[in-house]
Design an enzyme around this catalytic site. Structure first.
Site, PDB file in Angstrom:
ATOM      1  N   ARG A 164       0.876  -1.181   0.000  1.00 19.37           N
ATOM      2  CA  ARG A 164       0.000   0.000   0.000  1.00 19.37           C
ATOM      3  C   ARG A 164       0.902   1.217   0.000  1.00 19.37           C
ATOM      4  O   ARG A 164       1.701   1.411   0.931  1.00 19.37           O
ATOM      5  CB  ARG A 164      -0.923   0.016   1.220  1.00 19.37           C
ATOM      6  CG  ARG A 164      -1.647   1.349   1.374  1.00 19.37           C
ATOM      7  CD  ARG A 164      -2.750   1.339   2.401  1.00 19.37           C
ATOM      8  NE  ARG A 164      -3.919   0.639   1.899  1.00 19.37           N
ATOM      9  CZ  ARG A 164      -5.143   0.748   2.419  1.00 19.37           C
ATOM     10  NH1 ARG A 164      -5.351   1.509   3.471  1.00 19.37           N
ATOM     11  NH2 ARG A 164      -6.148   0.087   1.898  1.00 19.37           N
ATOM     12  N   ARG A 171     -13.776  -8.316   2.329  1.00 18.70           N
ATOM     13  CA  ARG A 171     -12.343  -8.101   2.057  1.00 18.70           C
ATOM     14  C   ARG A 171     -11.569  -9.366   2.445  1.00 18.70           C
ATOM     15  O   ARG A 171     -10.661  -9.794   1.746  1.00 18.70           O
ATOM     16  CB  ARG A 171     -11.815  -6.900   2.868  1.00 18.70           C
ATOM     17  CG  ARG A 171     -12.372  -5.549   2.474  1.00 18.70           C
ATOM     18  CD  ARG A 171     -11.962  -5.137   1.064  1.00 18.70           C
ATOM     19  NE  ARG A 171     -10.521  -5.105   0.896  1.00 18.70           N
ATOM     20  CZ  ARG A 171      -9.715  -4.111   1.276  1.00 18.70           C
ATOM     21  NH1 ARG A 171     -10.232  -3.012   1.811  1.00 18.70           N
ATOM     22  NH2 ARG A 171      -8.405  -4.167   1.090  1.00 18.70           N
ATOM     23  N   CYS A 212     -16.300   1.889   0.602  1.00 17.45           N
ATOM     24  CA  CYS A 212     -15.161   1.036   0.980  1.00 17.45           C
ATOM     25  C   CYS A 212     -14.762   1.219   2.443  1.00 17.45           C
ATOM     26  O   CYS A 212     -14.109   0.354   3.009  1.00 17.45           O
ATOM     27  CB  CYS A 212     -13.985   1.295   0.063  1.00 17.45           C
ATOM     28  SG  CYS A 212     -13.300   2.968   0.189  1.00 17.45           S
ATOM     29  N   HIS A 229      -7.454   0.799  -6.339  1.00 14.92           N
ATOM     30  CA  HIS A 229      -7.656  -0.022  -5.139  1.00 14.92           C
ATOM     31  C   HIS A 229      -8.368  -1.322  -5.551  1.00 14.92           C
ATOM     32  O   HIS A 229      -9.531  -1.547  -5.224  1.00 14.92           O
ATOM     33  CB  HIS A 229      -8.491   0.767  -4.124  1.00 14.92           C
ATOM     34  CG  HIS A 229      -8.514   0.187  -2.745  1.00 14.92           C
ATOM     35  ND1 HIS A 229      -7.738  -0.913  -2.367  1.00 14.92           N
ATOM     36  CD2 HIS A 229      -9.220   0.526  -1.629  1.00 14.92           C
ATOM     37  CE1 HIS A 229      -7.974  -1.189  -1.089  1.00 14.92           C
ATOM     38  NE2 HIS A 229      -8.873  -0.335  -0.626  1.00 14.92           N
ATOM     39  N   ASP A 250     -17.148   7.410  -1.767  1.00 11.94           N
ATOM     40  CA  ASP A 250     -15.902   7.283  -1.006  1.00 11.94           C
ATOM     41  C   ASP A 250     -15.592   8.676  -0.455  1.00 11.94           C
ATOM     42  O   ASP A 250     -16.211   9.675  -0.865  1.00 11.94           O
ATOM     43  CB  ASP A 250     -14.783   6.788  -1.951  1.00 11.94           C
ATOM     44  CG  ASP A 250     -13.465   6.488  -1.231  1.00 11.94           C
ATOM     45  OD1 ASP A 250     -13.464   6.375   0.010  1.00 11.94           O
ATOM     46  OD2 ASP A 250     -12.439   6.371  -1.926  1.00 11.94           O
ATOM     47  N   GLN A 253     -10.327  -3.879  -3.068  1.00 12.67           N
ATOM     48  CA  GLN A 253     -11.649  -3.461  -2.618  1.00 12.67           C
ATOM     49  C   GLN A 253     -12.723  -3.881  -3.623  1.00 12.67           C
ATOM     50  O   GLN A 253     -13.830  -4.254  -3.249  1.00 12.67           O
ATOM     51  CB  GLN A 253     -11.681  -1.944  -2.417  1.00 12.67           C
ATOM     52  CG  GLN A 253     -13.007  -1.435  -1.883  1.00 12.67           C
ATOM     53  CD  GLN A 253     -13.281  -1.884  -0.457  1.00 12.67           C
ATOM     54  OE1 GLN A 253     -12.427  -1.732   0.413  1.00 12.67           O
ATOM     55  NE2 GLN A 253     -14.467  -2.439  -0.206  1.00 12.67           N
TER      56      GLN A 253
END
Ligand code: CP
Ligand code: NVA
Length: 300
Positions: free
Chosen positions: A104, A287, A259, A131, A219, A134
């Site tokens: 990340r 996840r 998310c 991402h 988001d 996700q």
């Protein structure tokens, strides 16, 4: 054969993605039944986090343990990454010791460079641009509630950010219509939009984007690394809150996803986040299951 990495959703075929989602649902069932499934014995996943995380860290670490393996948390604060050891060298060294690496970080080019010099699979755990992990969870969640997503209409409301870009990849791979509503200056990357232009419409009006939507997604307005823009962004994005009145424009049985972490009263109202159409807690749980399917595929 070259090493298979997962830097974006485009690194797998639509069939492979679908199989992974079906496997994630199976893994979820096995876990809930208490049936052990440990194909990754003696395997190690290194996890490099240059940004904060709750879900990504806990899901990968727990997932590795459940699959019989082990995960290492590496932060730039106490490794040589933070002291400027070249990415290429870190990739060469780590991939001689561990069986896969999750990263990340900020610049997407850094995970690409790492992957280019790694002899083991590299997983993008979020960059400024994408991402993808996700999206595996989001697509699993949709699949569990509604089945196939092909032909459905998804409304993305808010920032044209990393999550939005991964939704654009998903629209192409899963063949759904994606309406993106964002302030013009926060539009998604035009080159990424172009790759999926038959499926994607970018527009300024959140109501128009939400009409006939089967899934509404948002988001945060300021992502990690954009903290100092928070106040300016808050003003520009005011009209883009997903609240009860906006969600009323979607189809009656539309689902809501985020998310997380969520900022209540900014991009989403408390009522929508905890309302009957919200599936955010299943989405977060998935996840774990979706990434277990991913690491099993990449590491065996
Ligand atoms: N959604 C997500 O990636 O959460 P974390 O930042 O907590 O990992
Ligand atoms: N767009 C957000 C997602 C967090 C999981 C960020 O990059 O901070």
């Amino acid at each position: 054969m070259s090493t298979h990495h997962f830097l974006t959703l485009l690194d797998f075929t639509p069939n492979e993605l679908q199989e992974m989602i079906v496997h994630a649902v199976e893994l979820k069932k096995l876990l809930k039944q208490g049936t052990p499934h440990t194909p990754l014995q003696n395997k190690t996943l290194a996890m490099i986090f240059e940004k904060s995380s709750t879900r990504t860290r806990v899901s990968f670490e727990t997932g590795m343990i459940q699959l019989g393996g082990h995960a290492l948390f590496l932060s730039p604060r106490d490794t040589q990454f933070g002291r400027g050891e070249p990415i290429e060298d870190s990739a060469r060294v780590l991939s001689r010791m561990v069986d896969a690496v999750m990263i990340r970080t900020y610049e997407h080019a850094h995970v690409e460079t790492f992957a280019a010099h790694s002899s083991v699979p590299v997983i993008n755990g979020l960059t400024d641009l994408y991402h993808p992990c996700q999206l595996l969870a989001d697509m699993q969640t949709w699949f569990e509630y509604r089945g196939e997503i092909k032909g459905a209409t998804v409304a993305w409301i808010g920032d044209g950010n990393n999550m939005c870009h991964s939704y654009i990849n998903a629209a192409l791979q899963f063949e759904f219509k994606l309406n993106i509503a964002c302030p013009i200056q926060y539009s998604p990357n035009a080159d990424i939009v172009k790759t999926a232009e038959t499926f994607v419409n970018v527009m300024p009006d959140p109501i128009a984007a939400t009409e006939h939507a089967d899934l509404v997604v948002t988001d945060v307005w300021a992502s990690m690394g954009q903290e100092e823009e928070q106040n300016d962004r808050q003003k520009v994005f005011q009209a883009y809150q997903v609240n009860e009145s906006l969600l009323a424009h979607a189809n009656k049985d539309a689902l809501f996803m985020h998310c997380l972490p969520a900022h209540r009263g900014e991009e989403v109202s408390e009522g929508v986040l905890n309302g009957p159409q919200s599936v955010v807690w299943d989405e977060a749980e998935n996840r774990l299951h979706a990434q277990k399917a991913l690491i099993e595929k990449l590491m065996t």
